[in-house]
Design a protein around this motif. Sequence first.
Motif, PDB file in Angstrom:
ATOM      1  N   SER A 171       0.838  -1.200   0.000  1.00 49.95           N
ATOM      2  CA  SER A 171       0.000   0.000   0.000  1.00 49.95           C
ATOM      3  C   SER A 171       0.876   1.254   0.000  1.00 49.95           C
ATOM      4  CB  SER A 171      -0.933   0.012   1.211  1.00 49.95           C
ATOM      5  OG  SER A 171      -0.209   0.131   2.418  1.00 49.95           O
ATOM      6  N   TYR A 172       0.466   2.239  -0.794  1.00 49.06           N
ATOM      7  CA  TYR A 172       1.151   3.528  -0.878  1.00 49.06           C
ATOM      8  C   TYR A 172       0.087   4.625  -0.851  1.00 49.06           C
ATOM      9  CZ  TYR A 172       5.671   1.470  -2.162  1.00 49.06           C
ATOM     10  OH  TYR A 172       6.862   0.774  -2.156  1.00 49.06           O
ATOM     11  N   GLY A 173       0.328   5.677  -0.067  1.00 47.96           N
ATOM     12  CA  GLY A 173      -0.634   6.765  -0.028  1.00 47.96           C
ATOM     13  C   GLY A 173      -0.461   7.669   1.168  1.00 47.96           C
ATOM     14  N   TRP A 174      -1.502   8.430   1.462  1.00 45.20           N
ATOM     15  CA  TRP A 174      -1.463   9.443   2.507  1.00 45.20           C
ATOM     16  C   TRP A 174      -2.610   9.250   3.491  1.00 45.20           C
ATOM     17  CZ3 TRP A 174      -0.697  10.037  -2.622  1.00 45.20           C
ATOM     18  CH2 TRP A 174       0.518  10.598  -3.047  1.00 45.20           C
ATOM     19  N   VAL A 175      -2.312   9.459   4.769  1.00 47.63           N
ATOM     20  CA  VAL A 175      -3.332   9.404   5.810  1.00 47.63           C
ATOM     21  C   VAL A 175      -3.711  10.837   6.176  1.00 47.63           C
ATOM     22  CG1 VAL A 175      -3.899   8.673   8.148  1.00 47.63           C
ATOM     23  CG2 VAL A 175      -2.442   7.228   6.709  1.00 47.63           C
ATOM     24  N   ALA A 176      -5.011  11.116   6.145  1.00 50.77           N
ATOM     25  CA  ALA A 176      -5.499  12.436   6.547  1.00 50.77           C
ATOM     26  C   ALA A 176      -5.596  12.489   8.071  1.00 50.77           C
ATOM     27  CB  ALA A 176      -6.842  12.722   5.892  1.00 50.77           C
ATOM     28  N   ARG A 177      -4.458  12.330   8.700  1.00 48.86           N
ATOM     29  CA  ARG A 177      -4.302  12.483  10.148  1.00 48.86           C
ATOM     30  C   ARG A 177      -2.828  12.726  10.407  1.00 48.86           C
ATOM     31  NH1 ARG A 177      -4.182   7.539  14.253  1.00 48.86           N
ATOM     32  NH2 ARG A 177      -2.184   7.381  13.197  1.00 48.86           N
ATOM     33  N   GLY A 178      -2.507  13.699  11.211  1.00 48.79           N
ATOM     34  CA  GLY A 178      -1.092  14.010  11.397  1.00 48.79           C
ATOM     35  C   GLY A 178      -0.473  14.301  10.049  1.00 48.79           C
ATOM     36  N   ASN A 179       0.717  13.807   9.821  1.00 50.52           N
ATOM     37  CA  ASN A 179       1.395  13.993   8.536  1.00 50.52           C
ATOM     38  C   ASN A 179       1.931  12.652   8.037  1.00 50.52           C
ATOM     39  OD1 ASN A 179       1.067  16.866   8.786  1.00 50.52           O
ATOM     40  ND2 ASN A 179       2.754  16.843  10.260  1.00 50.52           N
ATOM     41  N   GLU A 180       1.089  11.626   8.108  1.00 58.65           N
ATOM     42  CA  GLU A 180       1.541  10.265   7.836  1.00 58.65           C
ATOM     43  C   GLU A 180       1.471   9.907   6.353  1.00 58.65           C
ATOM     44  OE1 GLU A 180      -0.649   7.601  10.290  1.00 58.65           O
ATOM     45  OE2 GLU A 180      -0.057   8.551  12.162  1.00 58.65           O
ATOM     46  N   VAL A 181       2.595   9.411   5.843  1.00 57.66           N
ATOM     47  CA  VAL A 181       2.691   8.899   4.476  1.00 57.66           C
ATOM     48  C   VAL A 181       2.969   7.405   4.567  1.00 57.66           C
ATOM     49  CG1 VAL A 181       3.915   9.037   2.272  1.00 57.66           C
ATOM     50  CG2 VAL A 181       3.582  11.108   3.656  1.00 57.66           C
ATOM     51  N   VAL A 182       2.259   6.620   3.777  1.00 60.28           N
ATOM     52  CA  VAL A 182       2.406   5.168   3.823  1.00 60.28           C
ATOM     53  C   VAL A 182       3.206   4.704   2.608  1.00 60.28           C
ATOM     54  CG1 VAL A 182       1.208   2.949   3.826  1.00 60.28           C
ATOM     55  CG2 VAL A 182       0.262   4.894   5.089  1.00 60.28           C
ATOM     56  N   LEU A 183       4.333   4.057   2.875  1.00 56.70           N
ATOM     57  CA  LEU A 183       5.177   3.492   1.828  1.00 56.70           C
ATOM     58  C   LEU A 183       5.306   1.999   2.068  1.00 56.70           C
ATOM     59  CD1 LEU A 183       8.064   6.143   1.862  1.00 56.70           C
ATOM     60  CD2 LEU A 183       6.008   6.140   0.439  1.00 56.70           C
ATOM     61  N   ASN A 184       4.712   1.212   1.194  1.00 59.32           N
ATOM     62  CA  ASN A 184       4.742  -0.240   1.322  1.00 59.32           C
ATOM     63  C   ASN A 184       4.252  -0.685   2.703  1.00 59.32           C
ATOM     64  OD1 ASN A 184       5.263  -2.932   0.526  1.00 59.32           O
ATOM     65  ND2 ASN A 184       7.278  -2.876   1.484  1.00 59.32           N
ATOM     66  N   GLY A 185       3.146  -0.088   3.151  1.00 60.02           N
ATOM     67  CA  GLY A 185       2.545  -0.490   4.420  1.00 60.02           C
ATOM     68  C   GLY A 185       3.267  -0.001   5.657  1.00 60.02           C
ATOM     69  N   SER A 186       4.183   0.944   5.491  1.00 59.58           N
ATOM     70  CA  SER A 186       4.925   1.477   6.634  1.00 59.58           C
ATOM     71  C   SER A 186       4.767   2.987   6.683  1.00 59.58           C
ATOM     72  CB  SER A 186       6.416   1.112   6.516  1.00 59.58           C
ATOM     73  OG  SER A 186       7.169   1.709   7.553  1.00 59.58           O
ATOM     74  N   CYS A 187       4.446   3.527   7.863  1.00 65.13           N
ATOM     75  CA  CYS A 187       4.236   4.967   8.008  1.00 65.13           C
ATOM     76  C   CYS A 187       5.557   5.721   8.043  1.00 65.13           C
ATOM     77  CB  CYS A 187       3.451   5.258   9.290  1.00 65.13           C
ATOM     78  SG  CYS A 187       1.686   4.958   9.132  1.00 65.13           S
ATOM     79  N   GLN A 188       5.633   6.785   7.238  1.00 68.11           N
ATOM     80  CA  GLN A 188       6.803   7.667   7.207  1.00 68.11           C
ATOM     81  C   GLN A 188       6.306   9.105   7.411  1.00 68.11           C
ATOM     82  OE1 GLN A 188       9.913   6.436   6.853  1.00 68.11           O
ATOM     83  NE2 GLN A 188       9.158   4.341   6.613  1.00 68.11           N
ATOM     84  N   PRO A 189       6.173   9.560   8.659  1.00 68.28           N
ATOM     85  CA  PRO A 189       5.636  10.899   8.920  1.00 68.28           C
ATOM     86  C   PRO A 189       6.446  11.990   8.219  1.00 68.28           C
ATOM     87  CG  PRO A 189       5.729   9.613  10.942  1.00 68.28           C
ATOM     88  CD  PRO A 189       6.487   8.826   9.899  1.00 68.28           C
ATOM     89  N   GLY A 190       5.732  12.908   7.581  1.00 64.87           N
ATOM     90  CA  GLY A 190       6.372  14.059   6.956  1.00 64.87           C
ATOM     91  C   GLY A 190       7.162  13.755   5.707  1.00 64.87           C
ATOM     92  N   TYR A 191       6.991  12.572   5.117  1.00 66.64           N
ATOM     93  CA  TYR A 191       7.763  12.200   3.922  1.00 66.64           C
ATOM     94  C   TYR A 191       7.515  13.214   2.799  1.00 66.64           C
ATOM     95  CZ  TYR A 191       9.501   9.384   0.024  1.00 66.64           C
ATOM     96  OH  TYR A 191      10.182   8.929  -1.087  1.00 66.64           O
ATOM     97  N   ASN A 192       8.603  13.692   2.192  1.00 68.09           N
ATOM     98  CA  ASN A 192       8.556  14.686   1.109  1.00 68.09           C
ATOM     99  C   ASN A 192       7.760  15.928   1.501  1.00 68.09           C
ATOM    100  OD1 ASN A 192      10.214  13.414  -0.683  1.00 68.09           O
ATOM    101  ND2 ASN A 192       8.623  12.799  -2.119  1.00 68.09           N
ATOM    102  N   GLY A 193       7.817  16.268   2.803  1.00 67.30           N
ATOM    103  CA  GLY A 193       7.187  17.500   3.273  1.00 67.30           C
ATOM    104  C   GLY A 193       5.686  17.445   3.437  1.00 67.30           C
TER     105      GLY A 193
END
Length: 339
Positions: free
Chosen positions: A254-276
């Motif tokens: 899964s890849y995408g964005w969570v509309a909570r905090g600043n969470e970005v999902v890369l391959n099922g792993s959260c990367q907060p603030g990824y690419n700003g």
Amino acid sequence: MALSTTKRSLCKKCSKTLSIFICPGCQSDLCTEHANEHREELARQLEKVVLDHDQLTQLIVDQKSEPHHHPLMKQINEWETQSTAKIHQVAEDARTLLLDGLNTHTNNISEALKRITQELTKARTDSNFIETELVEWTKKLNDCKKNLQESSTIGVHQDDKTTSFISKIFVSVTANDVFDRLIGEIQIEEMGHVIVQRASPYSHTAVLGKFEYTTGEHRFRFKVEQYHENKWIFFGILSKNVTLQACPHTTSSSYGWVARGNEVVLNGSCQPGYNGYKNEMKVNDTVSLCVNCAEQNISLVNERTQCKYEIPVDLSKCPFPWQLYLGLFYLGDRVRILP
């Protein structure tokens, strides 16, 4: 050779006989025998120089008569051939994507027309209809006709931002996807255009789009019609090869964005603030999700703030085909996919 009037020295070649000549070119003292050999050697060297001269003269004549055979001209010809082949390939890819998009677009209109046909057939058979229904059917038919003629969901564009003197051409398709498969207490409404979280008070739920994407660029627009104050909605993609799960932020591929905090999902792993990435979503916001299979990335734009975020997709972790993947968490949260 000049006759020496100075004190005679031994021949430089044999070191036995007294020299009688001094070569004005190399200043060597030479006896008669070796002076003659030296002259013969110089004559041979002269012939070589004359031969080099004649060959160079012929090269100049050849280049003037056949300039297109120059090595640099060959380099330009090879560049032209390779560039033309690339242009042909880009054009062919664009044609293929355009034909696919037009076929999908026409099929969607055919499906809509089929539903109208069923309604009209029933109305004529039952002889049971009123004026407002006639108005509605007329509007639906006009909409179908307009959509067929305009193909507003498909466009051919040129990249004006390119620094090359030839702009890149590409086809964009605003796909008419709908919500299709779900997991958890989530409900699909309005013929696949709306999802609503029905779990109380909260629970991870998810839904996949109906269609699959492997080529080209596809754009989708979503309206956030209900959004819990604690904020949790996921927008992204999932590989078809992966089993649908309710938690996008822990599902592999899964890849995408969570509309909570600043969470970005890369391959099922959260990367907060990824690419700003910074979440500024509010109720009634419209977000645009671009799925670019050609460039192997996805991007998200909040149309209110015009903030755009992009993430690359690793095909080894999220292989084609891709599908839309949305997740809801709080009771009552509601998202509409726009036509």
